[in-house]
Design a protein around this motif. Structure first.
Motif, PDB file in Angstrom:
ATOM      1  N   PRO A 128      52.104 -79.677   5.283  1.00  0.00           N
ATOM      2  CA  PRO A 128      52.133 -80.816   4.366  1.00  0.00           C
ATOM      3  C   PRO A 128      50.874 -81.666   4.516  1.00  0.00           C
ATOM      4  O   PRO A 128      50.326 -81.802   5.615  1.00  0.00           O
ATOM      5  CB  PRO A 128      53.381 -81.592   4.811  1.00  0.00           C
ATOM      6  N   MET A 129      50.421 -82.237   3.409  1.00  0.00           N
ATOM      7  CA  MET A 129      49.218 -83.062   3.427  1.00  0.00           C
ATOM      8  C   MET A 129      49.338 -84.142   2.371  1.00  0.00           C
ATOM      9  O   MET A 129      49.811 -83.887   1.254  1.00  0.00           O
ATOM     10  CB  MET A 129      47.974 -82.203   3.168  1.00  0.00           C
ATOM     11  N   SER A 130      48.920 -85.356   2.712  1.00  0.00           N
ATOM     12  CA  SER A 130      48.912 -86.442   1.727  1.00  0.00           C
ATOM     13  C   SER A 130      47.714 -87.345   1.976  1.00  0.00           C
ATOM     14  O   SER A 130      47.118 -87.335   3.065  1.00  0.00           O
ATOM     15  CB  SER A 130      50.218 -87.256   1.775  1.00  0.00           C
ATOM     16  N   LEU A 131      47.369 -88.137   0.964  1.00  0.00           N
ATOM     17  CA  LEU A 131      46.262 -89.082   1.036  1.00  0.00           C
ATOM     18  C   LEU A 131      46.709 -90.423   0.476  1.00  0.00           C
ATOM     19  O   LEU A 131      47.493 -90.464  -0.479  1.00  0.00           O
ATOM     20  CB  LEU A 131      45.056 -88.568   0.232  1.00  0.00           C
ATOM     21  N   PRO A 132      46.224 -91.539   1.038  1.00  0.00           N
ATOM     22  CA  PRO A 132      46.606 -92.850   0.509  1.00  0.00           C
ATOM     23  C   PRO A 132      45.942 -93.124  -0.838  1.00  0.00           C
ATOM     24  O   PRO A 132      44.959 -92.464  -1.218  1.00  0.00           O
ATOM     25  CB  PRO A 132      46.107 -93.825   1.580  1.00  0.00           C
ATOM     26  N   LEU A 133      46.468 -94.115  -1.539  1.00  0.00           N
ATOM     27  CA  LEU A 133      45.940 -94.471  -2.856  1.00  0.00           C
ATOM     28  C   LEU A 133      44.518 -95.010  -2.788  1.00  0.00           C
ATOM     29  O   LEU A 133      43.810 -95.058  -3.792  1.00  0.00           O
ATOM     30  CB  LEU A 133      46.867 -95.503  -3.509  1.00  0.00           C
ATOM     31  N   SER A 134      44.062 -95.383  -1.588  1.00  0.00           N
ATOM     32  CA  SER A 134      42.709 -95.915  -1.428  1.00  0.00           C
ATOM     33  C   SER A 134      41.628 -94.847  -1.574  1.00  0.00           C
ATOM     34  O   SER A 134      40.444 -95.168  -1.650  1.00  0.00           O
ATOM     35  CB  SER A 134      42.564 -96.583  -0.054  1.00  0.00           C
ATOM     36  N   VAL A 135      42.017 -93.571  -1.609  1.00  0.00           N
ATOM     37  CA  VAL A 135      41.035 -92.485  -1.755  1.00  0.00           C
ATOM     38  C   VAL A 135      40.744 -92.255  -3.235  1.00  0.00           C
ATOM     39  O   VAL A 135      41.657 -92.135  -4.050  1.00  0.00           O
ATOM     40  CB  VAL A 135      41.543 -91.190  -1.104  1.00  0.00           C
ATOM     41  N   LYS A 136      39.471 -92.181  -3.565  1.00  0.00           N
ATOM     42  CA  LYS A 136      39.069 -91.977  -4.954  1.00  0.00           C
ATOM     43  C   LYS A 136      39.240 -90.516  -5.371  1.00  0.00           C
ATOM     44  O   LYS A 136      39.442 -89.628  -4.556  1.00  0.00           O
ATOM     45  CB  LYS A 136      37.597 -92.373  -5.139  1.00  0.00           C
ATOM     46  N   GLN A 137      39.135 -90.301  -6.658  1.00  0.00           N
ATOM     47  CA  GLN A 137      39.194 -88.949  -7.206  1.00  0.00           C
ATOM     48  C   GLN A 137      37.977 -88.159  -6.741  1.00  0.00           C
ATOM     49  O   GLN A 137      36.870 -88.690  -6.631  1.00  0.00           O
ATOM     50  CB  GLN A 137      39.232 -89.025  -8.722  1.00  0.00           C
ATOM     51  N   GLY A 138      38.176 -86.875  -6.457  1.00  0.00           N
ATOM     52  CA  GLY A 138      37.065 -86.041  -6.005  1.00  0.00           C
ATOM     53  C   GLY A 138      37.573 -84.741  -5.425  1.00  0.00           C
ATOM     54  O   GLY A 138      38.665 -84.282  -5.754  1.00  0.00           O
ATOM     55  N   ASP A 139      36.789 -84.154  -4.546  1.00  0.00           N
ATOM     56  CA  ASP A 139      37.187 -82.891  -3.932  1.00  0.00           C
ATOM     57  C   ASP A 139      36.528 -82.757  -2.564  1.00  0.00           C
ATOM     58  O   ASP A 139      35.549 -83.434  -2.253  1.00  0.00           O
ATOM     59  CB  ASP A 139      36.828 -81.702  -4.827  1.00  0.00           C
ATOM     60  N   PHE A 140      37.091 -81.871  -1.762  1.00  0.00           N
ATOM     61  CA  PHE A 140      36.520 -81.569  -0.463  1.00  0.00           C
ATOM     62  C   PHE A 140      37.037 -80.203  -0.025  1.00  0.00           C
ATOM     63  O   PHE A 140      37.880 -79.594  -0.694  1.00  0.00           O
ATOM     64  CB  PHE A 140      36.846 -82.655   0.574  1.00  0.00           C
ATOM     65  N   THR A 141      36.525 -79.718   1.104  1.00  0.00           N
ATOM     66  CA  THR A 141      36.909 -78.405   1.613  1.00  0.00           C
ATOM     67  C   THR A 141      37.411 -78.537   3.038  1.00  0.00           C
ATOM     68  O   THR A 141      36.823 -79.253   3.858  1.00  0.00           O
ATOM     69  CB  THR A 141      35.723 -77.427   1.579  1.00  0.00           C
TER      70      THR A 141
END
Length: 271
Positions: A120-133
């Motif tokens: 499972p993985m989640s990110l807070p709303l403070s993270v902007k739209q984008g991508d990573f690896t």
């Protein structure tokens, strides 16, 4: 004289209060990999370790799928599926966001030498739209790194407003949140999974309400395109979801089949 000094101190204090203050950034850009690494959330027993991702000297376990995920910042978990085959039971997964100086040690309970598990993985709303690896390796009960490094592509989206409901994708797991913004009535979701079978699951405020298969709790299943599991369909259709003004979020999970040319889209229309 004392009055003059007192007024002078008040004036200085006023000038100092007008100076610009250093303010912590309100949002995290995904290109700031180290900041992203500090706020990403995996399992509760995850440990952070400084250094580079350990690698195998002689890999004995093969990760057989090529996972990719898309998730909404501030939303529920997305689940990274890891399917593997080998001879030594797996005990841990090591993950590292490419471009950072730390990696994560995630215990995997009940895993054998071959099988499937989800992270499972989640990110807070403070993270902007984008991508990573993310890079990942598997570690065995013998303490050795068992697998080659694989790359996991992650796309971050933002919660969609009620009138902005078009989403498309392909293979992998996509989790998207749609805000209802106090609108009650019938939400229509029309979809098309084209020629390869994919699965759609819809949750209203966390409760499963509709889908191309039967009711299921996350994580959604992983299926090949050539031998689809129940609920994976190649067709177009629609769902009508009744909502009230107290409902807040519709979450849509799409599980794109693997090993083929999965493509799908859906359009969510608000009341």
């Amino acid at each position: 004289m004392k009055t003059t000094n007192y007024l002078f101190l008040i004036f200085i204090a006023f000038l100092l209060s007008c100076l610009p203050k250093e303010v912590a950034p309100a949002f995290i850009d995904p290109s700031d990999r180290n900041a992203l690494s500090k706020v990403i959330v995996f399992k509760s027993d995850t440990q952070s370790q400084t250094g580079t991702l350990p690698t195998a000297t002689s890999p004995s376990t093969t990760i057989t799928n090529n996972p990719s995920v898309s998730l909404t910042a501030g939303g529920s978990n997305v689940y990274i599926p890891i399917q593997y085959t080998g001879t030594i039971p797996v005990s841990t997964a090591y993950l590292q966001i490419v471009g950072t100086s730390t990696y994560f040690k995630i215990p995997i309970s009940g895993a054998g030498s071959s099988g499937l598990f989800y992270i499972p993985m989640s990110l807070p709303l403070s993270v902007k739209q984008g991508d990573f690896t993310i890079q990942l390796v598997l570690v065995g009960t013998n303490g050795n790194v068992l697998s080659k490094v694989i790359n996991i592509a992650v796309v971050i989206t933002l919660p969609k407003e009620c009138g902005d409901g078009y989403v498309n994708g392909g293979s992998g797991i996509t989790q998207t949140e749609h805000k209802l913004s106090g609108k009650g009535g019938t939400v229509n979701i029309s979809y098309n999974t084209f020629d390869e079978p994919d699965r759609i699951d819809i949750y209203l405020d966390g409760k499963w309400v509709a889908g191309t298969g039967s009711s299921i709790a996350p994580p959604p299943p992983l299926s090949t395109c050539s031998n689809p599991l129940a609920g994976f369909v190649a067709k177009s259709g629609q769902f009508n979801i009744n909502t009230s003004t107290s409902n807040k979020i519709i979450q849509v999970y799409v599980s794109g089949c693997t090993g083929g040319y999965s493509a799908w889209n859906y359009k969510l229309t608000c009341p």
